[in-house]
Write an enzyme that holds these catalytic residues in place. Structure first.
Site, PDB file in Angstrom:
ATOM      1  N   LYS A   1       0.805  -1.226   0.000  1.00  0.00           N
ATOM      2  CA  LYS A   1       0.000   0.000   0.000  1.00  0.00           C
ATOM      3  C   LYS A   1       0.837   1.275   0.000  1.00  0.00           C
ATOM      4  CE  LYS A   1      -0.840   0.517   4.992  1.00  0.00           C
ATOM      5  NZ  LYS A   1      -1.902   0.682   6.006  1.00  0.00           N
TER       6      LYS A   1
ATOM      7  N   CYS B   1      10.078  -2.790   8.633  1.00  0.00           N
ATOM      8  CA  CYS B   1      11.507  -3.013   8.900  1.00  0.00           C
ATOM      9  C   CYS B   1      12.395  -2.049   8.126  1.00  0.00           C
ATOM     10  CB  CYS B   1      11.884  -4.449   8.563  1.00  0.00           C
ATOM     11  SG  CYS B   1      13.632  -4.813   8.803  1.00  0.00           S
TER      12      CYS B   1
ATOM     13  N   SER C   1       2.862  -5.618  11.393  1.00  0.00           N
ATOM     14  CA  SER C   1       2.344  -5.108  12.665  1.00  0.00           C
ATOM     15  C   SER C   1       2.495  -3.604  12.725  1.00  0.00           C
ATOM     16  CB  SER C   1       3.104  -5.755  13.831  1.00  0.00           C
ATOM     17  OG  SER C   1       4.485  -5.404  13.770  1.00  0.00           O
TER      18      SER C   1
ATOM     19  N   GLY D   1      10.562  -1.028  28.673  1.00  0.00           N
ATOM     20  CA  GLY D   1      11.983  -1.350  28.726  1.00  0.00           C
ATOM     21  C   GLY D   1      12.356  -2.536  27.863  1.00  0.00           C
TER      22      GLY D   1
ATOM     23  N   GLU E   1      16.649   0.718  22.467  1.00  0.00           N
ATOM     24  CA  GLU E   1      17.443   1.137  21.301  1.00  0.00           C
ATOM     25  C   GLU E   1      17.261   2.624  21.015  1.00  0.00           C
ATOM     26  OE1 GLU E   1      17.617  -3.118  18.852  1.00  0.00           O
ATOM     27  OE2 GLU E   1      16.593  -1.400  17.964  1.00  0.00           O
TER      28      GLU E   1
ATOM     29  N   GLY F   1       5.408  -2.432  22.746  1.00  0.00           N
ATOM     30  CA  GLY F   1       5.235  -3.578  21.867  1.00  0.00           C
ATOM     31  C   GLY F   1       4.509  -3.228  20.586  1.00  0.00           C
TER      32      GLY F   1
ATOM     33  N   HIS G   1      42.724 -15.180  16.825  1.00  0.00           N
ATOM     34  CA  HIS G   1      43.144 -14.285  17.904  1.00  0.00           C
ATOM     35  C   HIS G   1      43.827 -13.061  17.301  1.00  0.00           C
ATOM     36  CE1 HIS G   1      44.830 -12.944  21.724  1.00  0.00           C
ATOM     37  NE2 HIS G   1      46.002 -12.797  21.093  1.00  0.00           N
TER      38      HIS G   1
END
Length: 467
Positions: A34, A42, A146, A182, A188, A272, A445
């Site tokens: 849309k 995202c 979402s 939180g 972020e 959320g 290393h």
């Protein structure tokens, strides 16, 4: 009427991946979006833009506080939020255009407009100019994603009382940003503005931040972010949010039941996300939703209507871009008659604060609740030569293994580049590796990845070499 083998509704990381995989498998494929740009939440207002701002703010933080330690002396840097946002938009533009290129490359027909079911095999596309077009599709994949959630008593004015979407486009740096929640998104974006000079206060209803992750990660991240200057009010339930001009007041109750009041110039509501099915008209196709508005599916992501599937944030499970992508691939291959699978226990989770947080598998709390006998290995990042060289000494890697078989059951880490390091743990667990397997693998290393080897060595019951 145009006819397609598969039509995907939604072009986020689940939808566009599903469309590409369907096209690769030889299906005549369409995708409906849309918005004028591809990529969904995202790419447009989520993962990609937030990481662009996180990187910009991290550069500023380093210039202001850390460069001198490396012998780089500069004048006091100034954060230009407008340029940061402009750069973020450039990154988004490049990325979304890349998705459009992939649509063209794979000969996927793109419809710009709102897709809604007319029946189980017919979808109407309502375009921005009001015109409509109906297409016929043998299979449909719902990938509508979402949108940010809020609390019933909070009115989002999208100016001072905002969601993550608006937080990515502020024209000024807040003096005091109050973050309600939180979890990943709140921490972020709170980190972005804390680095740029905002006072940041997090109000969280639960008794810990990132509450779904391992308790050790929550405790360590809390400590690190407090050291960076972020303030936390845990076990605190918000009661009301009121705006008066440029001031926003948040009234809450703490764990003692006493009223506490926070005042700032912006409030970010980060409690959320919820599934988005507005305008989809699933009832015309006979598709069932659950009590939380998610599309109901079986273990194959198939709805109760056999030719209609659903993936990503619009179905049950973690709301993660990479989870949606895996589901998009799975459904495409199922339609093609293949037998793919997803191990949801091995979908990693990441928090892009600095240090980064990442995890895969089960937490120590979950395994103990299940009565599983475990052994745990830990290794602090500060014991690594690579960490001391870069100055990124906060954090640790924790490896949890089965006490009897030594199979790795969970890996939880906080530290520099944890978002990339977690891939080693995912590979190991996909092949059911033991802690000893990892401990005997050569790790270059000096690298941050050496902490994985050392934590695995610690989990075997032997002493880590460098700690």
């Amino acid at each position: 009427m145009s006819q397609f083998d598969v039509t995907v509704i939604g072009s986020g990381p689940g939808g566009y991946v599903a469309a590409i995989r369907c096209a690769q498998l030889g299906f005549k494929t369409a995708i409906i979006e849309k918005y004028p740009t591809m990529g969904g939440t995202c790419l447009n207002v989520g993962c990609i833009p937030s990481k662009a701002l996180l990187d910009s703010s991290e550069h500023f933080e380093n210039a202001k506080h850390n460069f001198a330690n490396h012998g780089i002396i500069i004048n006091d840097p100034v954060a230009d939020i407008n340029r940061m946002v402009a750069r973020k938009n450039e990154v988004v533009d490049q990325t979304t255009k890349g998705i459009q290129f992939l649509m063209d490359k794979n000969k996927i027909t793109v419809f710009e407009g709102v897709g809604s079911f007319e029946s189980a095999t017919q979808i109407k596309v309502t375009k921005n100019d009001g015109s409509t077009e109906t297409i016929d599709s043998k299979y449909t994949i719902i990938a509508t994603g979402s949108k940010p959630s809020t609390l019933p008593f909070i009115t989002l004015d999208k100016e001072r009382i905002i969601t993550s979407t608006e937080a990515l486009n502020l024209k000024e740096i807040p003096k005091h940003l109050i973050v309600i929640g939180g979890g990943v998104i709140g921490l972020e974006l709170g980190s972005v503005y804390k680095r740029l000079g905002s006072e940041v206060t997090v109000v969280e209803f639960m008794d810990k931040i990132i509450p779904t992750m391992d308790g050790a990660l929550s405790k360590e991240l809390n400590k690190v972010l407090r050291k960076q200057g972020m303030k936390f009010n845990l076990s605190t339930g918000v009661q009301s949010v009121e705006r008066n001009g440029d001031t926003v007041k948040v009234t809450a109750k703490d764990k003692k039941g006493e009223e506490v009041v926070f005042e700032g110039d912006y409030v970010l509501v980060a409690v959320g996300r919820k599934p988005y099915t507005d305008g989809l008209a699933v009832e015309k196709a006979g598709v069932d939703l659950d009590e939380r508005g998610r599309v109901k599916t079986n273990e194959h992501l198939q709805t109760n209507v056999s030719n209609i599937y659903a993936i990503g944030d619009v179905v049950a499970g973690a709301m993660l871009a990479h989870k949606a992508s895996e589901e998009g691939t799975l459904v495409a291959e199922l339609i093609a008659g293949q037998k793919p699978h997803i191990n949801y226990n091995l979908i990693p989770g990441v928090v892009y604060t600095w240090p980064e947080v990442a995890a895969v598998g089960k937490t120590e709390e979950q395994l103990k609740a299940e009565g599983v006998a475990i052994k745990v290995g830990n290794f602090p990042m500060r014991a690594l030569g690579r960490s001391r060289a870069s100055g990124d000494v906060d954090g640790f890697i924790k490896v949890i293994a089965d006490e009897k078989t030594d199979e790795i059951l969970g890996v939880h880490m906080i530290g520099a580049r944890a978002a990339d390091l977690i891939a080693e743990a995912v590979v190991a667990m996909e092949y059911r590796a033991s802690a000893e397997d990892i401990s005997r693998m050569s790790h270059a290393h000096p690298t941050y990845a050496e902490a994985m080897k050392e934590a695995a060595l610690d989990a075997t019951g032997k002493r880590a070499i460098h700690f």
